[in-house]
Design a protein around this motif. Sequence first.
Motif, PDB file in Angstrom:
ATOM      1  N   ASN A 303       0.832  -1.214   0.000  1.00  0.00           N
ATOM      2  CA  ASN A 303       0.000   0.000   0.000  1.00  0.00           C
ATOM      3  C   ASN A 303       0.864   1.260   0.000  1.00  0.00           C
ATOM      4  O   ASN A 303       0.508   2.270   0.608  1.00  0.00           O
ATOM      5  N   CYS A 305       2.860   4.647  -1.270  1.00  0.00           N
ATOM      6  CA  CYS A 305       2.503   5.826  -2.055  1.00  0.00           C
ATOM      7  C   CYS A 305       3.732   6.704  -2.254  1.00  0.00           C
ATOM      8  O   CYS A 305       4.792   6.465  -1.663  1.00  0.00           O
ATOM      9  N   ASN A 325       0.997  -1.224  -6.022  1.00  0.00           N
ATOM     10  CA  ASN A 325       0.942  -0.479  -4.780  1.00  0.00           C
ATOM     11  C   ASN A 325      -0.200   0.535  -4.872  1.00  0.00           C
ATOM     12  O   ASN A 325      -0.813   0.714  -5.929  1.00  0.00           O
ATOM     13  N   LYS A 326      -0.507   1.182  -3.767  1.00  0.00           N
ATOM     14  CA  LYS A 326      -1.670   2.072  -3.712  1.00  0.00           C
ATOM     15  C   LYS A 326      -1.508   3.261  -4.645  1.00  0.00           C
ATOM     16  O   LYS A 326      -2.375   3.530  -5.478  1.00  0.00           O
ATOM     17  N   CYS A 327      -0.391   3.970  -4.504  1.00  0.00           N
ATOM     18  CA  CYS A 327      -0.191   5.141  -5.360  1.00  0.00           C
ATOM     19  C   CYS A 327       1.295   5.474  -5.520  1.00  0.00           C
ATOM     20  O   CYS A 327       1.697   6.634  -5.480  1.00  0.00           O
ATOM     21  N   CYS A 329       4.589   5.992  -7.611  1.00  0.00           N
ATOM     22  CA  CYS A 329       4.706   6.543  -8.959  1.00  0.00           C
ATOM     23  C   CYS A 329       6.132   6.995  -9.229  1.00  0.00           C
ATOM     24  O   CYS A 329       6.985   7.006  -8.330  1.00  0.00           O
ATOM     25  N   CYS A 336       4.338  10.631 -11.673  1.00  0.00           N
ATOM     26  CA  CYS A 336       3.383  11.055 -10.650  1.00  0.00           C
ATOM     27  C   CYS A 336       2.486  12.174 -11.219  1.00  0.00           C
ATOM     28  O   CYS A 336       2.926  13.002 -12.013  1.00  0.00           O
ATOM     29  N   LYS A 337       1.245  12.166 -10.800  1.00  0.00           N
ATOM     30  CA  LYS A 337       0.323  13.188 -11.244  1.00  0.00           C
ATOM     31  C   LYS A 337       0.610  14.508 -10.541  1.00  0.00           C
ATOM     32  O   LYS A 337       0.927  14.515  -9.342  1.00  0.00           O
TER      33      LYS A 337
END
Length: 338
Positions: A303, A305, A325-327, A329, A336-337
Amino acid sequence: MKGKMGRMMVMVVVMSCMLRAAVTELCNPQDKQALLQIKKEFGNPTTLASWLPTTDCCNRTWQGVLCDTDTKTYRVNDLDLSDLNLPKPQPIPPSIGNLPYLNILSLTRTPNLVGPIPSTLTKLTKLHYLYISHTNVTGNIPDFFSQIKTLVTLDFSYNNLSGKLPPSISSLPNLVGITFDGNRISGPIPDSYGSFSNLFTSMTISRNRLSGKIPATLANLNLSFVDLSRNMLEGDASVFFGAKKNTQKINLAKNSLAFDLGKVGLSKNLEGLDLRNNHIYGTLPQGLTALKFLHRLNVSFNNLCGEIPQGGNLQRFDESSYVHNKCLCGSPLPPCKP
């Protein structure tokens, strides 16, 4: 008459040779008797065909037998009973306990070795290294090993051992490593394992059925190798991390562990870190980029990030080390956003 005299001369020569051999034999008679009894209890396997009552057990012709030549006591101190072709399933011979000067005992790669570990091993009060691995030995890891204060290494990997981990072995003053991988050991890791006075080499108990939370007391240990992968452990495993530790490899894969990875300190000697398939959260530590020896990393299926740190040896790992994974990046994952 001449024929009779000839036969008598031959007998005299034979007896003289036997007497000379008996006088010059280095093997201790009690050790020899114990070895021959072990061979008998094993069903006289052909692997031990060199164990003959007419030869010296200390002349290096007896398969797997070494005697102490340094101190000139010539007691059997190293017994390697590996790859035995036992004629049928056999237990560990209790007579092994009748070799009181054993320093090393190996019982490995013998599928026909079955049954529990015999209590007569407690008689081996000089034993340092015990290897019972890749057999079908069953039962618990006995508490009685806490009586052998000289033990340095215990390796019981890949057998059919079950039951719980014995808390009492943490009292062994010289133990530096335990290897219990590939059994059916269940239950929690005892709190007492944080009080090992000398355990600095390894704690590897992978591929078992361990459950519950990892004791906070294990933070007291400074281990080189940790492998608790493929169990059912839960909770916080950050106790194995620390900037002041000398840890080289940590494998906690395929459990149900959950802790903030971004808050852990990292050993500068860390070579391998496998945390895949857990519930670990937070960010990846920026300190990963400073690790000069890191050659294996897998944090997938967690999880986590945030952006993957860039630099150092991290660039050698592809997306398979980070996926699911959760986020998480950043390279090698999608950007990544904003």
